[in-house]
Design a protein around this motif. Structure first.
Motif, mmCIF file in Angstrom:
data_model
loop_
_atom_site.group_PDB
_atom_site.id
_atom_site.type_symbol
_atom_site.label_atom_id
_atom_site.label_comp_id
_atom_site.label_asym_id
_atom_site.label_seq_id
_atom_site.Cartn_x
_atom_site.Cartn_y
_atom_site.Cartn_z
ATOM 1 N N LEU A 515 42.329 38.285 54.469
ATOM 2 C CA LEU A 515 43.430 37.337 54.304
ATOM 3 C C LEU A 515 43.770 37.153 52.819
ATOM 4 O O LEU A 515 44.947 37.081 52.439
ATOM 5 C CB LEU A 515 43.048 35.993 54.932
ATOM 6 C CG LEU A 515 44.091 34.876 54.826
ATOM 7 C CD1 LEU A 515 45.394 35.284 55.505
ATOM 8 C CD2 LEU A 515 43.554 33.578 55.430
ATOM 9 N N LEU A 516 42.743 37.075 51.963
ATOM 10 C CA LEU A 516 42.974 36.966 50.523
ATOM 11 C C LEU A 516 43.759 38.181 50.013
ATOM 12 O O LEU A 516 44.733 38.038 49.263
ATOM 13 C CB LEU A 516 41.634 36.852 49.794
ATOM 14 C CG LEU A 516 41.667 36.944 48.268
ATOM 15 C CD1 LEU A 516 42.446 35.782 47.670
ATOM 16 C CD2 LEU A 516 40.240 36.983 47.702
ATOM 17 N N ARG A 517 43.339 39.373 50.407
ATOM 18 C CA ARG A 517 44.017 40.589 49.960
ATOM 19 C C ARG A 517 45.437 40.666 50.501
ATOM 20 O O ARG A 517 46.370 41.069 49.792
ATOM 21 C CB ARG A 517 43.199 41.814 50.374
ATOM 22 C CG ARG A 517 41.901 41.932 49.594
ATOM 23 C CD ARG A 517 40.908 42.907 50.189
ATOM 24 N NE ARG A 517 41.432 44.247 50.362
ATOM 25 C CZ ARG A 517 40.672 45.335 50.485
ATOM 26 N NH1 ARG A 517 39.347 45.218 50.407
ATOM 27 N NH2 ARG A 517 41.201 46.518 50.663
ATOM 28 N N PHE A 518 45.626 40.271 51.761
ATOM 29 C CA PHE A 518 46.967 40.281 52.375
ATOM 30 C C PHE A 518 47.915 39.370 51.598
ATOM 31 O O PHE A 518 49.053 39.747 51.286
ATOM 32 C CB PHE A 518 46.850 39.834 53.832
ATOM 33 C CG PHE A 518 48.161 39.530 54.490
ATOM 34 C CD1 PHE A 518 48.618 38.227 54.574
ATOM 35 C CD2 PHE A 518 48.954 40.542 55.012
ATOM 36 C CE1 PHE A 518 49.826 37.926 55.175
ATOM 37 C CE2 PHE A 518 50.170 40.262 55.617
ATOM 38 C CZ PHE A 518 50.616 38.943 55.694
ATOM 39 N N CYS A 519 47.454 38.159 51.284
ATOM 40 C CA CYS A 519 48.300 37.210 50.550
ATOM 41 C C CYS A 519 48.583 37.708 49.133
ATOM 42 O O CYS A 519 49.687 37.533 48.609
ATOM 43 C CB CYS A 519 47.648 35.833 50.521
ATOM 44 S SG CYS A 519 47.562 35.023 52.129
ATOM 45 N N ARG A 520 47.584 38.324 48.504
ATOM 46 C CA ARG A 520 47.767 38.858 47.150
ATOM 47 C C ARG A 520 48.809 39.984 47.146
ATOM 48 O O ARG A 520 49.715 40.004 46.305
ATOM 49 C CB ARG A 520 46.417 39.372 46.633
ATOM 50 C CG ARG A 520 46.457 40.246 45.399
ATOM 51 C CD ARG A 520 46.848 39.494 44.166
ATOM 52 N NE ARG A 520 46.715 40.344 42.975
ATOM 53 C CZ ARG A 520 47.150 40.012 41.774
ATOM 54 N NH1 ARG A 520 47.745 38.839 41.596
ATOM 55 N NH2 ARG A 520 46.986 40.827 40.740
ATOM 56 N N HIS A 526 48.115 31.347 48.743
ATOM 57 C CA HIS A 526 46.652 31.387 48.872
ATOM 58 C C HIS A 526 46.080 30.836 47.572
ATOM 59 O O HIS A 526 46.620 31.120 46.488
ATOM 60 C CB HIS A 526 46.149 32.806 49.106
ATOM 61 C CG HIS A 526 44.715 32.875 49.535
ATOM 62 N ND1 HIS A 526 43.643 32.577 48.701
ATOM 63 C CD2 HIS A 526 44.164 33.178 50.741
ATOM 64 C CE1 HIS A 526 42.512 32.712 49.360
ATOM 65 N NE2 HIS A 526 42.789 33.080 50.598
ATOM 66 N N PRO A 527 44.972 30.071 47.615
ATOM 67 C CA PRO A 527 44.386 29.563 46.366
ATOM 68 C C PRO A 527 44.000 30.670 45.391
ATOM 69 O O PRO A 527 43.944 30.443 44.182
ATOM 70 C CB PRO A 527 43.153 28.786 46.847
ATOM 71 C CG PRO A 527 43.506 28.353 48.227
ATOM 72 C CD PRO A 527 44.325 29.481 48.791
ATOM 73 N N GLY A 528 43.680 31.875 45.896
ATOM 74 C CA GLY A 528 43.350 32.988 45.001
ATOM 75 C C GLY A 528 41.877 33.243 44.822
ATOM 76 O O GLY A 528 41.481 34.213 44.174
ATOM 77 N N VAL A 571 42.328 38.479 41.873
ATOM 78 C CA VAL A 571 41.744 37.487 42.778
ATOM 79 C C VAL A 571 40.266 37.357 42.433
ATOM 80 O O VAL A 571 39.746 38.043 41.549
ATOM 81 C CB VAL A 571 41.933 37.879 44.255
ATOM 82 C CG1 VAL A 571 43.395 37.907 44.627
ATOM 83 C CG2 VAL A 571 41.279 39.232 44.537
ATOM 84 N N GLN A 572 39.596 36.497 43.156
ATOM 85 C CA GLN A 572 38.176 36.248 42.856
ATOM 86 C C GLN A 572 37.414 36.058 44.157
ATOM 87 O O GLN A 572 37.831 35.285 45.026
ATOM 88 C CB GLN A 572 38.036 35.006 41.971
ATOM 89 C CG GLN A 572 36.635 34.768 41.434
ATOM 90 C CD GLN A 572 36.590 33.531 40.554
ATOM 91 O OE1 GLN A 572 37.144 32.490 40.895
ATOM 92 N NE2 GLN A 572 35.925 33.636 39.407
ATOM 93 N N VAL A 573 36.298 36.769 44.284
ATOM 94 C CA VAL A 573 35.409 36.641 45.441
ATOM 95 C C VAL A 573 34.024 36.274 44.918
ATOM 96 O O VAL A 573 33.462 37.001 44.084
ATOM 97 C CB VAL A 573 35.343 37.939 46.266
ATOM 98 C CG1 VAL A 573 34.321 37.800 47.394
ATOM 99 C CG2 VAL A 573 36.716 38.289 46.819
ATOM 100 N N ILE A 574 33.500 35.157 45.391
ATOM 101 C CA ILE A 574 32.168 34.690 44.979
ATOM 102 C C ILE A 574 31.275 34.702 46.209
ATOM 103 O O ILE A 574 31.545 34.006 47.189
ATOM 104 C CB ILE A 574 32.233 33.284 44.365
ATOM 105 C CG1 ILE A 574 33.148 33.292 43.134
ATOM 106 C CG2 ILE A 574 30.838 32.787 43.994
ATOM 107 C CD1 ILE A 574 33.406 31.904 42.554
#
Length: 611
Positions: A515-520, A526-528, A571-574
Motif C-alpha cells: 500500500l505504501l509503494r502503491f500510494c508513492r 499516505h503518511p510516507g 519513503v521509509q520502512v522501519i
C-alpha cells in the motif's frame, strides 16, 4: 509524505534515550524487553493517544517525549509531549536545537472545535489534504484524522498477527470512516458534498443505530457458535470433574516423586560418605604397606649385620697395612667395640621392629575390614540409587508427563466451553434486544447503497502486493485479490485471516508495504512511513485454519531482509524484530541491535541507556 528522523526521551538527571532513522529501510532488532515495542507506543502517544500505554520501568525517570520528522522538501518538525499527558507542542527545528516552549496543539479536536491539533499540523507538514469522510450509512461525515491512518502505517506486534482486517484494525464505531479512509488512499477523493439522509425522528435514528450495533455484535458471535458448536455430551461440569480427578492423581504422583527424591538424596549422601572412607582407607593402607616394607628392609639389614659380625670372628690375623703390626682387638686402627656388642644391639633392634611390625599387621587387618564394610555400603547405595532412578524414569516421569498433557487438554477444553457458553448467552440476549427494537418501529430500516471500492485501483494495489511477495520469494503463485467484505487480502485463493499467525504476519506486512509503494507511485495520500513490529513471526504453511508455528522458510526470510535494502528513499520502512538480519543487509541500511542484559560492554543494551 513525511519520514521519521528521531525519537528522544528526556528527564532530569538521566542521559537522553535517543534513536535516529533515515530514508529507506531501517531495522531495530534485539532481545526481548529492550524497549523495541516501546518505540511504537511512543509514536502512538505522539500521534494523539490519550495516554502512554504500558510504560516500561526503565522509562520511569523520563518526563518528556520528542519525535522529529522531515518532509520531502527537507523541512523539520519536532513534536513534544509530556509523558504524563496533556497537550503537545510543535517546533520547526531538530530536537537538539529546541529553545523555548514551542507552539501548543491539541492531541485531537472535540465536537465542533477548530483548535490547532496534531492532525492539522502533520497533514500540512506531510502535504496531505484535509479530507471529509463518511462516518455511517446515513451519509453523515466527519474529518479524516491521523489516528484513522494508524492501522496502515503503525502496526504493533499484536495487530501483525491478528485475524482482523489490516485496514480496519480493532474495529469499533469508526469502522466506516476507516473504510472510507482506505478508499481515499486508493483514489485521492473524499466524501465532501455527500448529503446525509434526513432524520424522521431522533428516537427512530437511535433505534437504527442500536439495531446496527446489535447486528454488528451478533454477527461474529453467531459465526463463532456455528464454527464450534457445543456437543450435547460435553459440559463444563463434566470437564471440571475430570480436571479435579486428574489433579488429585497428579498430586499423588508428585508426592511419590518427592519421596523417591528424598530416598535418592539419602542414598547419595551414604554413597558419598562410604566412597570417601574407601578412598581414605586405600590411602592409609598404601602408607601402612610402605611402612611394612620399611620394617622388613630394616630386619634384613640387621640380619646382615649379625651375620657379618659372626664371620668377622673367623677371620685370620693379619698385619696392619699402616703400621705393619698384628691387627688384634686392641689395635689402635680397628673399630671400637666388640662383635658381641654389635650382635646384641642388632638383636635388640630386631626385636623392637618385630613388635612394631606385629602392631602394624593388626592395624592393616582392622583397616581392611573397615574398607570392606564401606565398599559394601558403596555397592548397596549404588544399587538403591539405580532402583530409585529406574522407578522415576519408568513410572513416575511418564505418569507426570501424561497427567500434565491431559490436564492441558482438559483446561483448554474448559476454556473453550466457557467461551462458547458466554457467546451463546450473549447472542441470546442480543437476539431478544434485536427483536424488541424491530417490533418498536415495524419494518426493518432500509440501508443506503454506497459506491464500492474502485476495482481498477484495487487491482493495481494487488499487483503491487504481488510484486512484494515475488521479491520475498513467496512459496506459491502469489496471486493477490482484495476481499471487500472482510477488507483483507486473499492470496492464492486463501484468505489471509484463515492462515496461522505466522503467515498472517507476513501477508499483513506485504499488504502494508504494498500500500505504501502503491500510494508513492500514484502520488496518493499516505503518511510516507510504516513502522512494523515483529513481521517475521515463525510459521509453516498448512491447510486453511490449520497452520502451525514452525521455522520460517530460510529463503523467504533472506529475501525479505534483502528487499529492505532496495526500499525507495522517498519513503521509509522501519522494521522492529527480535531476529537479527544478515550482516550484508545490516551494513546496507540503518540498523540497531539491542543486546539486552547479556550484551557486552560495547553493545547497546536497549532504547533506554543503562546508567
Amino acid at each position: 509524505m513525511l519520514q521519521l528522523r528521531k525519537i528522544v526521551l528526556r528527564g532530569e538527571g538521566v542521559p537522553d534515550a535517543s534513536i535516529s532513522f533515515f530514508p529507506g529501510g531501517n531495522i531495530v532488532a534485539g532481545e526481548s524487553d529492550t524497549g523495541k515495542s516501546y518505540l511504537l507506543r511512543c509514536l502512538d502517544y505522539i500521534f494523539g493517544a490519550d495516554e502512554m500505554k504500558k510504560r516500561i520501568p526503565a522509562a520511569e525517570s523520563y518526563s518528556k517525549l520528542y519525535v522529529q520528522f522531515e518532509n520531502k522538501v527537507g523541512a523539520v518538525l519536532t513534536l513534544e509531549r509530556h509523558l504524563s499527558g496533556g497537550d503537545l507542542a510543535s517546533h520547526t527545528c531538530p530536537v537538539e536545537d529546541i529553545d523555548g516552549a514551542g507552539k501548543s496543539l491539541k492531541p485531537k479536536r472535540k465536537g465542533k472545535s477548530k483548535a490547532r491539533d496534531i492532525t492539522e499540523v502533520l497533514f500540512q507538514f506531510a502535504g496531505l489534504s484535509e479530507a471529509v469522510l463518511r462516518k455511517n450509512d446515513r451519509g453523515e461525515v466527519q474529518r479524516l484524522t491521523i489516528r484513522q491512518y494508524l492501522p496502515v502505517f503503525l502496526i504493533d506486534e499484536i495487530a501483525i498477527i491478528d485475524e482482523k482486517s489490516p485496514v480496519l484494525g480493532k474495529g469499533g464505531f469508526d469502522e466506516t470512516p476507516r473504510k472510507r479512509m482506505f478508499a481515499h488512499m486508493l483514489t485521492g477523493k473524499d466524501d465532501i458534498g455527500v448529503i446525509a439522509a434526513e432524520k424522521s425522528e431522533i428516537a427512530q435514528a437511535r433505534l437504527v443505530a442500536q439495531l446496527g450495533l446489535i447486528t454488528g455484535l451478533l454477527k461474529p458471535l453467531e459465526h463463532r457458535i456455528q464454527q464450534s458448536p457445543m456437543a450435547d455430551e460435553d459440559s463444563i461440569e463434566k470437564v471440571e470433574f475430570a480436571i479435579a480427578q486428574l489433579s488429585a492423581s497428579h498430586f499423588e504422583i508428585t508426592g511419590e516423586r518427592a519421596k523417591l527424591q528424598a530416598e535418592r538424596t539419602e542414598n547419595t549422601r551414604t554413597l558419598n560418605r562410604a566412597q570417601s572412607q574407601v578412598v581414605a582407607a586405600d590411602e592409609l593402607l598404601a602408607r601402612y604397606h610402605l611402612l611394612e616394607d620399611r620394617y622388613n628392609s630394616d630386619l634384613q639389614r640387621l640380619d646382615f649385620v649379625t651375620e657379618g659380625a659372626h664371620f668377622f670372628n673367623g677371620l685370620q690375623e693379619v698385619n696392619c697395612p699402616l703400621c705393619e703390626q698384628p691387627m688384634t682387638s686392641d689395635h689402635v686402627h680397628t673399630t671400637q667395640g666388640s662383635v658381641k656388642t654389635i650382635c646384641e644391639a642388632a638383636r635388640a633392634e630386631a626385636s623392637k621392629i618385630l613388635g612394631q611390625r606385629g602392631d602394624l599387621a593388626l592395624a592393616i587387618k582392622r583397616l581392611e575390614n573397615i574398607r570392606s564394610t564401606r565398599l559394601s555400603e558403596v555397592i548397596s547405595s549404588r544399587d538403591a540409587l539405580a532402583l530409585t532412578d529406574q522407578r522415576t524414569m519408568d513410572v513416575i516421569s511418564p505418569a507426570l508427563q501424561d497427567a500434565a498433557q491431559r490436564l492441558e487438554v482438559l483446561v483448554a477444553r474448559r476454556i473453550e466451553l466457557e467461551r462458547l457458553k458466554a457467546d451463546e448467552d450473549q447472542a441470546d440476549t442480543l437476539r431478544l434486544k434485536k427483536d424488541e427494537i424491530e417490533r418498536m418501529f415495524g419494518d426493518k430500516p432500509s440501508k443506503s447503497t454506497w459506491e464500492a471500492l474502485p476495482s481498477k485501483a484495487l487491482r493495481a494495489l494487488c499487483k503491487e502486493i504481488e510484486t512484494v511477495l515475488t521479491e520475498w520469494e513467496w512459496k506459491g503463485e502469489g496471486c493477490v485479490e482484495f476481499d471487500q467484505k472482510e477488507f483483507d487480502i486473499i492470496v492464492d485463493g486463501q484468505s489471509r485471516q484463515s492462515h496461522g499467525k505466522g503467515v498472517r504476519a507476513v501477508l499483513h506486512t506485504a499488504f502494508t508495504i504494498g500500500l505504501l509503494r502503491f500510494c508513492r507511485i500514484n502520488n496518493l495520500p499516505h503518511p510516507g512511513v510504516v513502522v512494523i513490529d515483529s513481521p517475521l513471526t515463525s510459521y509453516k504453511k498448512g491447510k486453511p485454519g490449520g497452520a502451525k508455528d514452525g521455522p520460517i522458510d530460510a529463503g523467504m526470510e533472506a529475501a525479505f531482509w534483502r528487499s529492505l535494502t532496495a526500499i525507495d528513499p522517498g519513503v521509509q520502512v522501519i522494521i522492529v524484530e527480535n531476529k537479527e538480519p544478515p550482516a550484508t543487509v545490516a551494513n546496507d541500511l540503518t540498523y540497531y541491535w539491542f543486546a539486552g542484559d547479556t550484551g557486552s560492554s560495547n553493545d547497546r543494551k536497549g532504547f533506554i541507556p543503562v546508567v
